[in-house]
Write a protein that holds these residues in place. Sequence first.
Motif, PDB file in Angstrom:
ATOM      1  N   LYS A 149      13.720  22.583  26.038  1.00 22.47           N
ATOM      2  CA  LYS A 149      14.639  22.165  27.096  1.00 22.47           C
ATOM      3  C   LYS A 149      15.979  21.736  26.518  1.00 22.47           C
ATOM      4  O   LYS A 149      17.046  22.056  27.058  1.00 22.47           O
ATOM      5  CB  LYS A 149      14.033  21.009  27.894  1.00 22.47           C
ATOM      6  N   GLN A 150      15.921  20.986  25.400  1.00 19.97           N
ATOM      7  CA  GLN A 150      17.155  20.517  24.783  1.00 19.97           C
ATOM      8  C   GLN A 150      17.988  21.693  24.277  1.00 19.97           C
ATOM      9  O   GLN A 150      19.218  21.715  24.424  1.00 19.97           O
ATOM     10  CB  GLN A 150      16.813  19.567  23.623  1.00 19.97           C
ATOM     11  N   MET A 151      17.327  22.690  23.696  1.00 19.36           N
ATOM     12  CA  MET A 151      18.047  23.857  23.196  1.00 19.36           C
ATOM     13  C   MET A 151      18.665  24.653  24.349  1.00 19.36           C
ATOM     14  O   MET A 151      19.806  25.130  24.241  1.00 19.36           O
ATOM     15  CB  MET A 151      17.096  24.742  22.381  1.00 19.36           C
ATOM     16  N   ILE A 152      17.925  24.796  25.441  1.00 18.84           N
ATOM     17  CA  ILE A 152      18.470  25.484  26.616  1.00 18.84           C
ATOM     18  C   ILE A 152      19.732  24.783  27.104  1.00 18.84           C
ATOM     19  O   ILE A 152      20.742  25.416  27.407  1.00 18.84           O
ATOM     20  CB  ILE A 152      17.414  25.554  27.738  1.00 18.84           C
ATOM     21  N   TYR A 153      19.658  23.458  27.160  1.00 19.93           N
ATOM     22  CA  TYR A 153      20.819  22.673  27.606  1.00 19.93           C
ATOM     23  C   TYR A 153      22.019  22.903  26.687  1.00 19.93           C
ATOM     24  O   TYR A 153      23.163  22.999  27.155  1.00 19.93           O
ATOM     25  CB  TYR A 153      20.436  21.190  27.647  1.00 19.93           C
ATOM     26  N   ARG A 154      21.756  23.007  25.391  1.00 24.72           N
ATOM     27  CA  ARG A 154      22.852  23.132  24.424  1.00 24.72           C
ATOM     28  C   ARG A 154      23.508  24.505  24.461  1.00 24.72           C
ATOM     29  O   ARG A 154      24.720  24.628  24.269  1.00 24.72           O
ATOM     30  CB  ARG A 154      22.341  22.842  23.007  1.00 24.72           C
TER      31      ARG A 154
ATOM     32  N   LEU B 160      11.320  32.951  33.010  1.00 22.20           N
ATOM     33  CA  LEU B 160      11.666  31.637  33.549  1.00 22.20           C
ATOM     34  C   LEU B 160      12.754  30.983  32.698  1.00 22.20           C
ATOM     35  O   LEU B 160      13.724  30.422  33.219  1.00 22.20           O
ATOM     36  CB  LEU B 160      10.432  30.749  33.589  1.00 22.20           C
ATOM     37  N   VAL B 161      12.613  31.064  31.380  1.00 22.37           N
ATOM     38  CA  VAL B 161      13.618  30.490  30.481  1.00 22.37           C
ATOM     39  C   VAL B 161      14.938  31.242  30.622  1.00 22.37           C
ATOM     40  O   VAL B 161      16.017  30.633  30.646  1.00 22.37           O
ATOM     41  CB  VAL B 161      13.117  30.524  29.021  1.00 22.37           C
ATOM     42  N   ALA B 162      14.852  32.569  30.736  1.00 26.17           N
ATOM     43  CA  ALA B 162      16.071  33.361  30.897  1.00 26.17           C
ATOM     44  C   ALA B 162      16.804  32.969  32.182  1.00 26.17           C
ATOM     45  O   ALA B 162      18.034  32.812  32.194  1.00 26.17           O
ATOM     46  CB  ALA B 162      15.730  34.854  30.909  1.00 26.17           C
ATOM     47  N   ARG B 163      16.064  32.787  33.269  1.00 28.60           N
ATOM     48  CA  ARG B 163      16.697  32.378  34.525  1.00 28.60           C
ATOM     49  C   ARG B 163      17.282  30.974  34.411  1.00 28.60           C
ATOM     50  O   ARG B 163      18.330  30.671  34.982  1.00 28.60           O
ATOM     51  CB  ARG B 163      15.677  32.446  35.665  1.00 28.60           C
ATOM     52  N   SER B 164      16.598  30.102  33.687  1.00 28.43           N
ATOM     53  CA  SER B 164      17.110  28.753  33.498  1.00 28.43           C
ATOM     54  C   SER B 164      18.419  28.776  32.725  1.00 28.43           C
ATOM     55  O   SER B 164      19.377  28.073  33.069  1.00 28.43           O
ATOM     56  CB  SER B 164      16.070  27.900  32.757  1.00 28.43           C
TER      57      SER B 164
ATOM     58  N   MET C 217      21.451  36.108  17.643  1.00 21.42           N
ATOM     59  CA  MET C 217      22.468  35.077  17.456  1.00 21.42           C
ATOM     60  C   MET C 217      21.852  33.695  17.659  1.00 21.42           C
ATOM     61  O   MET C 217      22.080  32.765  16.894  1.00 21.42           O
ATOM     62  CB  MET C 217      23.629  35.294  18.429  1.00 21.42           C
ATOM     63  N   VAL C 218      21.051  33.567  18.717  1.00 17.46           N
ATOM     64  CA  VAL C 218      20.276  32.349  18.972  1.00 17.46           C
ATOM     65  C   VAL C 218      18.875  32.786  19.360  1.00 17.46           C
ATOM     66  O   VAL C 218      18.714  33.630  20.240  1.00 17.46           O
ATOM     67  CB  VAL C 218      20.886  31.500  20.110  1.00 17.46           C
ATOM     68  N   THR C 219      17.863  32.212  18.720  1.00 17.61           N
ATOM     69  CA  THR C 219      16.476  32.539  19.050  1.00 17.61           C
ATOM     70  C   THR C 219      15.773  31.307  19.584  1.00 17.61           C
ATOM     71  O   THR C 219      15.858  30.230  18.984  1.00 17.61           O
ATOM     72  CB  THR C 219      15.715  33.064  17.815  1.00 17.61           C
TER      73      THR C 219
END
Length: 442
Positions: free
Chosen positions: A152-157, A177-181, A301-303
């Motif tokens: 969650k923290q990485m998604i936010y960043r 779900l993560v992609a949509r987030s 670039m980001v995983t």
Amino acid sequence: MIFFIDDEDDMRIAHQQSFALADIEAQCFPDAESALVAMHSTLPLMIISDIRLPGITGLQLLNTLQQKDADLPVVLITGHGDISMAVEAIRNGAYDFIEKPFASERLIEITRKAIEKRQLTLENRELKKALQSKDTLGPRIIGNTPSISALKQMIYRVADSHADILLYGETGTGKELVARSLHEQSQRSDHNFVAINCGAVPEHLIESELYGHEKGAFTGADSQRIGKFEYAQGGTLFLDEIESMPMQAQVRLLRVLQERTLERVGSNKAIELDIRIIAATKVDLKETEHFRQDLYYRLNMVTLDLPPLRQRKEDIAPLFHHFLLVAAARYGKAAPALPADSLQALMSHDWPGNVRELRNAAERFILLGSLSDLNNANNNISAGLSLSEQVEVFEKTLIEQALSLSNGSIKNTMEALTLPRKTLYDKMQKYGLQKQNFKNEE
């Protein structure tokens, strides 16, 4: 808050004390009329009423409440001669009845069960209302284990950056779900989120599907077609199962990613692209023989790594509860409380299908009322853990489930688990649980 109605002063005083000792907030009334007036400002979770009252009787009160809210639990207190009336009242919608004289423990037990049922009903009702009004709840990434908190923290960043992202996780871990987030937390959220499964498109059609084609570009191209890339203009393109993309298509994809332009099949005109690419895979692309390494490094670039459910078992209870509510709203049913033996079966299962399998189990539980398909689960319980460690895992899960059901309310969690406040706080500190992590704010 519950309402207790009895015209005997001694009964009201005695049971007010019993409720207070059980940490149940109760308001007492000598008659039904005053309780109905109080309902204009306070909506109780349940009502307990004597059948024989001056003025409006308990049965008349039940009929009135049934017209207002048929799901509001009403428990009737009966004398010996009122048993047949109480049974008939249950047929007409009463939650339960209790015969005088009765022990306060019996009343508290019925009250707690009725409160739990009412809380589930209200939560299910709110979710159903949101779904029916097509009010998007947003992509909820549920869980508080360290791996999910870090995700969650990485998604936010990275959500609002322009970086392309590679998602890695087993089947069913929630990559879309993560992609949509990521999309909905970015400045691109007002534009399209376009998803395509690279493994589901025939090889001879994939370039047309991705980049579009001009009329007459090939046999059967009777009109111009806009591809997924163009349709995602300004937004996000999600390429699922990227490892399944044919090698020739990978060559063109690499060029499009590098130059941020495309040409439709059958056209020489370059079209500028303003999109973000999120790719997803369930395999290690570095070790995949049929995936270009230069494309991998361009996507990488980001995983973000999505953990399998077996590595985040503390999240099973809140996830299952969420899926129960969604399924109950979809099928027009009430979401039942989960029995302890069913929770143990959930915790014991290895979940090879991950969150997707858990969601399907919740739907079956709503439809069939059991988890019989997990009959081999107990054979897998907490492999390698001692008995005391297994007990701790189960205890932590029960506390997390209660916190999740009560939306982080310490008071409601104490009631659900029948724990003193200090004991609950001690156990929450032991397991690193914080009430704010269980509030519905995602």
